[in-house]
Design an enzyme around this catalytic site. Sequence first.
Site, PDB file in Angstrom:
ATOM      1  N   GLU A  40       0.776  -1.084   0.058  1.00  0.00           N
ATOM      2  CA  GLU A  40       0.081   0.023   0.069  1.00  0.00           C
ATOM      3  C   GLU A  40       0.991   1.261   0.112  1.00  0.00           C
ATOM      4  O   GLU A  40       0.613   2.011   1.122  1.00  0.00           O
ATOM      5  CB  GLU A  40      -1.167  -0.002   1.158  1.00  0.00           C
ATOM      6  CG  GLU A  40      -2.123  -0.986   1.153  1.00  0.00           C
ATOM      7  CD  GLU A  40      -3.286  -0.925   2.192  1.00  0.00           C
ATOM      8  OE1 GLU A  40      -2.960  -0.040   2.974  1.00  0.00           O
ATOM      9  OE2 GLU A  40      -4.205  -1.641   2.251  1.00  0.00           O
ATOM     10  N   GLU A  84      -5.407  -8.345   0.530  1.00  0.00           N
ATOM     11  CA  GLU A  84      -5.795  -8.121   1.846  1.00  0.00           C
ATOM     12  C   GLU A  84      -7.630  -7.678   1.600  1.00  0.00           C
ATOM     13  O   GLU A  84      -7.867  -7.210   0.356  1.00  0.00           O
ATOM     14  CB  GLU A  84      -5.486  -6.761   2.236  1.00  0.00           C
ATOM     15  CG  GLU A  84      -4.270  -7.051   3.101  1.00  0.00           C
ATOM     16  CD  GLU A  84      -3.551  -5.747   3.874  1.00  0.00           C
ATOM     17  OE1 GLU A  84      -4.423  -4.790   4.173  1.00  0.00           O
ATOM     18  OE2 GLU A  84      -2.477  -5.548   3.813  1.00  0.00           O
TER      19      GLU A  84
HETATM   20  C1  FCB Z   1      -4.299  -1.777   5.494  1.00  0.00           C
HETATM   21  C2  FCB Z   1      -3.016  -2.375   5.962  1.00  0.00           C
HETATM   22  C3  FCB Z   1      -3.176  -3.475   6.962  1.00  0.00           C
HETATM   23  C4  FCB Z   1      -4.384  -3.146   7.694  1.00  0.00           C
HETATM   24  C5  FCB Z   1      -5.844  -3.112   7.186  1.00  0.00           C
HETATM   25  C6  FCB Z   1      -6.798  -3.128   8.155  1.00  0.00           C
HETATM   26  O1  FCB Z   1      -4.504  -0.595   4.829  1.00  0.00           O
HETATM   27  O2  FCB Z   1      -2.173  -2.632   5.009  1.00  0.00           O
HETATM   28  O3  FCB Z   1      -1.859  -3.434   7.650  1.00  0.00           O
HETATM   29  O4  FCB Z   1      -4.080  -2.194   8.698  1.00  0.00           O
HETATM   30  O5  FCB Z   1      -5.231  -2.036   6.345  1.00  0.00           O
END
Ligand code: FCB
Length: 453
Positions: free
Chosen positions: A168, A363
């Site tokens: 990210e 994620e």
């Molecule tokens: C993302 C992050 C991860 C976690 C999630 C909820 O932005 O990459 O580390 O904090 O959000």
Amino acid sequence: MTTSPLPAFPPGFLWGASASAFQTEGAADAEGKGPSGWDAFAAQGRIKDGADASRGTGFHERYREDVALLAGLGADAFRFSVSWPRVIPGGSGPVNSRGLDFYDRLVDELCAHGITPAPTLYHWDTPLPLDEAGGWLRRETAQRFAEYAAVVADRLADRVPMWITINEPAEVILLGYALGEHAPGKQLLFDALPAAHHQLLAHGLAVQALRAAGADNIGLAVSHSPVRTAGTSDEDRFGAELYDTLTNWMFADPILTGAYPDEDFATLMPGPVAEDLAVISAPLDWYGVNYYQPMLVGAPATDALDDFAGIAMPAELPFGIRRLESEQRTAFDWAVVPDGLRELLVGLRDRFGDRLPPIHITENGCSYDGIDDQRRIAFLDGHLRALHRAIDAGVDVRGYFTWSLTDNIEWVEGASQRFGLVHIDYDTLERTPKASYAWYRDAIAAQRAGSGN
Ligand code: FCB
């Protein structure tokens, strides 16, 4: 909650879970680890309730327990991150072999259980000396990152079949360098843009370094959110488009097409930008998508409408983030919009066509309290169905890593936001699988039974 069986995902689809070093490892100065910018940020009291990550979830000591939980889940793969300051405490110079030994043990443990290790090399914990020297504002940091990538690959590439360079980058720039809500706490607004270029360069140089060290199957994890326009004025449209460009395309476009989304950005970037873009856009084996929620964006708002995870947006910014109404919301007050995942994946395919490599969802998850987390089950079920619709629409998605295996330190929210399939008691560090753990385990088993794998 009983849900009807998920539709069948393609054979060989990877089922996984994600985590990161700062959020879980603890052992903040054990075995020669140096401080990260996030440790320093925590020491300034910037994490809720004055918390820090010195204990985390105790992953550094308890990783075997967590690998056993992954095995119990039937997970194919585990996405964790390597802590740069554990491996190179000064950010440059001597390698801390005891730090590398930890990842060596972790990788062996995963392999012994038949779980694919998928390390992220940078999940936000920059070695403090580099942060103090300017962090991603300095071009040298990209070079240091590539050297570190080579060190990790030299040790692990013989057993690690899947690599993630950076997590990210947009969040690091927006929250860490533009707004100062995350480490390193800089409030540079648009003057943060050079840091974006240097992170991109770091990614490109790390890809070269990894391949030179014999690593293969390389991607990165980029956050994407469909952007909806709030309001109908020209200012609203301008604000939404700019936000979309900054958060969705400023990283994806250079990596996948070799060009910034807008020539104006390229002129704001430092260094030999054209040469750098050739490095940045080296072909990837796959592209990682992190998805949480769509964003509703319009003209700057003056009446506290801004709602970027509770962060006040400075009035000088030409856009404002609004609360996106949705029937369901997570404990973080994020909107629950499963179809946003399908929408963004189809959008990526339409924007990039043949230049889009196969995708992994690196994620996706939600914060809810409680062990009987029926709402997490509904969230996962809804998002996996949306993901399947994207696959049906022809998007090549190869895997899904839910965030997160266990509850963990949610950055400035500390222990207050729980994203895990497994509950952590922060007093005892005891792990208790939640209802969602059993649901995900059964869903994975049903997929295997269905595909005969
Ligand atoms: C993302 C992050 C991860 C976690 C999630 C909820 O932005 O990459 O580390 O904090 O959000």
